[in-house]
Scaffold this active site. Structure first.
Site, PDB file in Angstrom:
ATOM      1  N   ASP A  59       0.926  -1.383   0.157  1.00  0.00           N
ATOM      2  CA  ASP A  59      -0.076   0.104   0.203  1.00  0.00           C
ATOM      3  C   ASP A  59       0.706   1.159  -0.102  1.00  0.00           C
ATOM      4  O   ASP A  59       2.074   0.950   0.330  1.00  0.00           O
ATOM      5  CB  ASP A  59      -1.049  -0.002   1.392  1.00  0.00           C
ATOM      6  N   ASP A  76       0.057   4.987   1.179  1.00  0.00           N
ATOM      7  CA  ASP A  76       0.019   6.044   2.447  1.00  0.00           C
ATOM      8  C   ASP A  76      -0.369   5.338   3.275  1.00  0.00           C
ATOM      9  O   ASP A  76      -1.176   4.363   4.001  1.00  0.00           O
ATOM     10  CB  ASP A  76      -1.647   7.486   1.785  1.00  0.00           C
TER      11      ASP A  76
END
Length: 222
Positions: A12, A14
């Protein structure tokens, strides 16, 4: 030899690879200021970064997507964020050695995020990750975003591996849901934003790590 039968790692963005909370919170407070409201503490915003604009507007104005003002505030927030998204955002310091080690061991890695390509692509380029990541899949790259498995399956295709050969590392329950649905090994990044819902132990991931370096231990690379 790998401790796990993993040949590629997907991350992922952020809260997992990069710390974008300062710019997201900054944009939210800029929007509050535009409406004559005082700034909120950074700590109010950080846990909700994984929810993107919905989370930031929700904290800033205490409203949800069903509110009549939400769409307008969301669009204004995204405009402000786009203007400042590379101001304070950085790759987590402890993540950089992990990426170096993966590359040294010829273990390909990629990025799968729900952030729209309009933000993802310039941000990843500005941070020097675009040339290193084997795949970058944004929230609108496929017809579905996480927790649907489609973005992860597309990333596996781009990396050239079966989903079962991939590990997905993220800091939101939707990351675990998407990874499991895609048939990947799932890992919670305990240094991330993590939300304010149920504890991470209840998300159903195969592994929880508190520091990025622990990922190398899982892979048998440390």
């Amino acid at each position: 030899m790998n401790a796990l039968p993993i040949h590629g790692v997907l991350f992922d963005l952020d809260g997992t690879l990069i710390d974008s909370a300062p710019d997201l919170a900054g944009a939210a407070n800029e929007l509050r200021a535009a409406h004559g409201l005082a700034a909120l503490p950074f700590e109010s915003f950080r846990p909700m970064v994984g929810s993107g604009a919905r989370g930031m507007v929700g904290v800033a104005f205490d409203i949800g997507p069903q509110h009549e003002r939400f769409a307008e505030l969301r669009d204004d927030f995204l405009r402000l964020y786009e203007q400042r998204m590379m101001l304070q955002t950085r790759v987590f310091d402890a993540v950089l050695p992990v990426l170096d080690a993966l590359e040294q061991q010829q273990c390909p890695w990629g990025i799968v995020t729900n952030k729209a390509a309009r933000f993802t692509e310039p941000l990843v380029r500005s941070l020097g990750l675009h040339a290193r990541a084997r795949a970058v899949v944004a929230g609108d790259t496929t017809p579905h975003s996480k927790p649907h498995p489609a973005p992860l399956l597309e990333a596996a295709r781009r990396v050239g591996m079966e989903p079962s050969q991939c590990m997905y590392v993220g800091d939101d329950v939707r990351d675990v849901q998407a990874g499991r649905a895609a048939g990947m090994t799932t890992v919670v990044a305990g240094w991330g934003y993590l939300g304010i819902g149920e504890p991470i132990e209840a998300w159903g991931a195969q592994h929880i790590i508190r520091r990025p370096a622990e990922l190398l231990n899982l892979l048998g690379l440390a």
